[in-house]
Scaffold this active site. Structure first.
Site, PDB file in Angstrom:
ATOM      1  N   THR A 287      81.203 -69.673  45.784  1.00 42.77           N
ATOM      2  CA  THR A 287      82.336 -70.170  45.266  1.00 42.77           C
ATOM      3  C   THR A 287      82.361 -71.553  46.175  1.00 42.77           C
ATOM      4  O   THR A 287      82.138 -71.153  46.894  1.00 42.77           O
ATOM      5  CB  THR A 287      83.227 -68.145  46.157  1.00 42.77           C
ATOM      6  OG1 THR A 287      83.405 -68.686  47.799  1.00 42.77           O
ATOM      7  CG2 THR A 287      82.171 -67.264  45.352  1.00 42.77           C
ATOM      8  N   ASP A 288      83.905 -71.293  45.704  1.00 42.47           N
ATOM      9  CA  ASP A 288      84.865 -72.000  46.230  1.00 42.47           C
ATOM     10  C   ASP A 288      85.601 -72.195  47.791  1.00 42.47           C
ATOM     11  O   ASP A 288      84.960 -70.667  47.956  1.00 42.47           O
ATOM     12  CB  ASP A 288      85.819 -73.380  45.733  1.00 42.47           C
ATOM     13  CG  ASP A 288      85.886 -74.432  46.413  1.00 42.47           C
ATOM     14  OD1 ASP A 288      85.917 -75.182  47.565  1.00 42.47           O
ATOM     15  OD2 ASP A 288      86.090 -75.618  45.377  1.00 42.47           O
ATOM     16  N   TYR A 289      86.032 -72.151  49.175  1.00 38.90           N
ATOM     17  CA  TYR A 289      86.798 -71.698  50.051  1.00 38.90           C
ATOM     18  C   TYR A 289      87.426 -70.386  49.221  1.00 38.90           C
ATOM     19  O   TYR A 289      88.927 -70.674  48.491  1.00 38.90           O
ATOM     20  CB  TYR A 289      87.495 -72.670  50.457  1.00 38.90           C
ATOM     21  CG  TYR A 289      87.721 -72.777  51.835  1.00 38.90           C
ATOM     22  CD1 TYR A 289      86.604 -73.748  53.069  1.00 38.90           C
ATOM     23  CD2 TYR A 289      88.383 -71.819  52.835  1.00 38.90           C
ATOM     24  CE1 TYR A 289      86.920 -73.217  54.053  1.00 38.90           C
ATOM     25  CE2 TYR A 289      88.156 -71.733  53.989  1.00 38.90           C
ATOM     26  CZ  TYR A 289      87.716 -72.239  55.057  1.00 38.90           C
ATOM     27  OH  TYR A 289      87.376 -72.313  56.240  1.00 38.90           O
ATOM     28  N   THR A 290      86.909 -69.161  49.808  1.00 40.95           N
ATOM     29  CA  THR A 290      87.828 -67.815  49.717  1.00 40.95           C
ATOM     30  C   THR A 290      88.456 -67.725  47.998  1.00 40.95           C
ATOM     31  O   THR A 290      89.402 -66.953  47.848  1.00 40.95           O
ATOM     32  CB  THR A 290      88.905 -67.666  50.269  1.00 40.95           C
ATOM     33  OG1 THR A 290      90.111 -68.910  50.210  1.00 40.95           O
ATOM     34  CG2 THR A 290      88.549 -67.480  52.116  1.00 40.95           C
TER      35      THR A 290
END
Length: 761
Positions: A287-290
């Protein structure tokens, strides 16, 4: 003899193929056996730990920093670490994994190596303007060598999102608006980072992002929603991601936006049906950040729900959010997640580590001698200079104001003339701006100070609210104590003795990139005020731009004699700008995003479709604005030179193209100006009538040629049926019989044309 030769070659190739295939199968079998044996020893919690990617280190790119990472590593609850680099820092964490954990599974180490690691190259949007795929690949490989030398084995690059909206700050990280060029650039980056094999000591694993459609965020506002038809998706936005997959990219990063109403990180159609089943991707998805956590805010469920949906959709690694770590074990107990689904995800991450050679040598990327010998070497700095020069785009050159002459008196005005921080731009990795060469330093070193004078002229910004926003996130904007009026008066006084004024203006590095969308993409008001005051002096003005996106420059285009776009050009920016300004290098860049006349034209791009009422200036009820022209100020593919190129004698060898056939179209290009220079010859094709409506033109090829002054070269393009395919209403990738228009020229607007017919059975 000819037949015998052919048979011998065929038998040799057959033998080679069988041996190579057998070796690959053996290698695959070894990997499968190793990982299968390892996973039998792993607990459920250790498998879930492999799916966890926390952040620890020098650079925070999101709203939170992972806690207690070292303890989690020792418990086998971490698969990789994000944001840690340098041999000492990486070794400390890898030691924990190898000496303190039960199974001694090595960690991955990732970082945003976007346009260089220690040696910084032009921002990707600038690099794409070089149209030099070999150069782009070399910059990626140089970045890989430096990152590899500091313990990294994984980069979150390339970003290949197509975007037609320059308000979106992240256009600085991409290759612009065109899917054909974007696909070729994506391939170049992957090849540069990864090379021919992942376990080499000179490469790192790439991660294509953001999958998918992130560049089409509504209103150009970062993290915003996206909505588009499948036909537009397949034809315009998906091709660069697919090109990266076909190039063998090791990992894929999900986007923040939704697709068909489903957030990308929970979108099974996107990550399983399309990415894995149709495109045959066999790496892992991060994933991207969070991004998993953020699906809650999307309204897609609570933490457990989005966690379940992400894993089932095909997300293997959770970046920073740690919801997998928090909930997966319980979800297995509740029988909402199958053990086999966690096994599948864990296996893909372990395979990546195996392919990188980390199981053979967990410390293979941790070599102190390489850290001393690979960083900012002479060849990498030379490459940075070359890339900076080729990325620059000459937008205007009235009366050949450029190149400057060394005996002219030049007033260099603007807040960027002596600045270093902004030269390396946003996402500048581990680069040290203090080591960059400023424009003033380059001038002083190359021509001395006898014919140049300087005044700051203005602060880069005077908008207090904007300055506060930027500085809260390390914008590093320091204001001059003098008033705006005093700074302008000083600039006017300094310019009195000059023959030419060079005004160096634009954006700060924090005004583009992630979370840096702008609703108004003109130059800041205080900079425009400076230009208007300088214009009143009557002196000719060259506007030297430094920015991370296309800007609205209608007033500047009307009133400046010269405009040179330099982007954020990297470690050697000052030297490159000097060389181009004074003609030691000839600008050859061509823009890969259209520059709008004003903000109301956005989104704007060259490969539009006709409406049922195409533009007709003599008819009221046709598609146009009342207050501005339809076309871009500077169209896709546009860029001037210090010389002139004349296109003539467009020829086609046949007017009919059959399925297995090819045709050749050629044009002569003559350098009619005073300098030897490089030109990028561009081929566009229009499918005149289709089963679905087709764009007015599409880029299908380009060639860079070098011409001495007075020289003429014939440039040839070969056209074959596969070049004419598109995704139709049923999403079948096919061509259709009919008439096609061919356009060849120096940009997407100024073109010669002819036609042919495609004849299919």
């Amino acid at each position: 003899m000819k037949i015998q030769f052919t048979i011998r070659n065929f038998l040799f190739l057959l033998f080679y193929f069988l041996v190579f295939k057998t070796e690959c199968q053996v290698s695959q079998s070894k990997m499968d056996l190793f990982i299968e044996g390892l996973m039998k020893k792993m607990t459920l919690e250790e498998k879930i730990g492999q799916l966890n990617l926390p952040s620890i280190g020098f650079d925070i790119t999101g709203p939170l920093l992972s806690k207690d990472v070292e303890s989690k590593i020792q418990k086998g609850l971490v698969g990789g670490v994000f944001n840690t680099y340098t041999v000492n820092a990486v070794k400390k964490l890898q030691d924990l994994a190898i000496t303190k954990t039960r199974l001694k599974i090595p960690l991955l180490f990732g970082f945003d190596v976007i346009h260089g690691h220690r040696t910084i190259f032009p921002i990707p949007l600038g690099l794409s303007c070089s149209w030099n795929l070999s150069l782009i690949e070399k910059t990626a490989n140089a970045a890989a060598l430096e990152a590899n030398a500091e313990g990294l084995c994984w980069t979150f690059s390339p970003m290949v999102d197509i975007s037609r909206d320059p308000r979106w700050g992240r256009v600085s990280e991409g290759a612009g608006e065109d899917p054909f060029l974007g696909s070729m650039v994506a391939n170049a980056y992957v090849q540069g980072y990864q090379g021919s094999q992942l376990d080499s000591n000179s490469t790192i694993m790439a991660c294509v992002k953001h999958f998918a459609l992130y560049g089409a965020a509504e209103s150009g506002r970062d993290y915003n929603t996206v909505d588009m038809s499948l036909v537009k998706m397949y034809n315009d936005y998906l091709p660069p991601y697919k090109a990266a997959i076909e190039a063998g990219v090791g990992t894929v990063m999900t986007a923040f936006n939704e697709i068909n109403g489903i957030p990308a990180s929970g979108n099974k159609w996107l990550l399983m049906d399309l990415l894995r089943n149709q495109w045959k991707f066999n790496g892992f998805v991060v994933t991207d950040y969070t991004a998993i956590n953020e699906m809650v805010a999307h309204g897609y469920g609570n933490e457990k729900t989005v966690c379940t949906k992400a894993l089932k959709a095909g997300v293997e690694m959770d970046m920073v959010g740690e919801l997998y770590l928090k909930h997966l074990a319980q979800l297995v107990k509740e029988k909402k997640i199958k053990h086999s689904e966690i096994n599948r995800a864990c296996k893909l991450i372990l395979e990546a580590k195996y392919k990188l050679g980390l199981f053979s040598d967990p410390y293979k990327f941790i070599r102190s001698e390489k850290e001393k010998t690979e960083i900012r070497t002479a060849d990498k700095l030379a490459l940075s200079l070359e890339a900076a020069i080729e990325s620059m785009v000459l937008l205007k050159n009235k009366n050949q104001i450029l190149p400057l002459k060394k005996d002219q008196k030049i007033a260099f005005i603007g807040p960027f003339v002596k600045d270093k921080r902004n030269l390396i731009g946003n996402w500048s990795g581990a680069g040290d701006f203090k080591l960059a060469i400023s424009v003033w330093e380059a001038l002083e070193q190359n021509i001395g100070l006898q014919n140049i004078v300087y005044a700051k002229g203005c602060n880069v910004l005077e908008d207090e609210k904007l300055i506060k926003k930027l500085n809260e996130h390390d914008g590093q904007i320091i204001l001059e104590k003098h008033s705006p009026e005093a700074l302008i008066l000083e600039a006017i006084e300094t310019s009195k003795s000059a023959d030419v004024i060079v005004a160096m203006l634009g954006e700060t590095f924090g005004m583009s990139g992630e979370a840096a969308s702008r609703s108004d993409i003109r130059l800041p008001e205080n900079q425009i005020n400076l230009l208007k005051a300088l214009k009143k002096t009557g002196k000719p003005i060259v506007l030297l731009l430094m920015n991370g996106r296309p800007l609205c420059l209608e007033w500047e285009d009307e009133h400046m004699e010269g405009i040179l776009e330099t982007w954020f050009a990297g470690s050697q920016a000052g030297e490159a700008i000097y060389k181009v300004l004074y003609g030691e290098a000839i600008p050859s860049g061509k823009i890969t995003m259209s520059f709008p006349r004003n903000i109301g034209q956005i989104p704007i791009y060259y490969n539009v479709k006709n409406t049922g009422r195409p533009l007709d200036l003599n008819q009221k009820y046709t598609s146009k604005y009342l207050d501005v022209e339809n076309d871009a100020l500077y169209p896709f593919g546009y860029g001037l030179s210090y010389t002139e190129f004349k296109y003539k004698n467009l020829q086609i060898d046949k007017k009919q193209l059959h399925l297995k056939d090819s045709l050749i179209v050629s044009i002569e290009v003559e350098n009619t100006g005073p300098f030897d220079a490089t030109e990028t010859v561009q081929l566009y094709i229009q499918d005149k009538i289709g089963s679905i409506t087709r764009p007015v033109k599409e880029l299908k090829g380009f060639k860079k040629i070098y011409l001495k002054k007075g020289e003429t070269k014939q440039v040839k393009f070969t056209i074959r049926e596969p070049m004419l395919r598109f995704y139709n209403e049923s999403l079948k990738f096919k061509s259709e019989s009919g008439e096609f228009q061919i356009f060849i020229g120096k940009n997407s607007r100024d073109l010669e044309n002819t036609y042919f017919h495609l004849i299919l059975p």
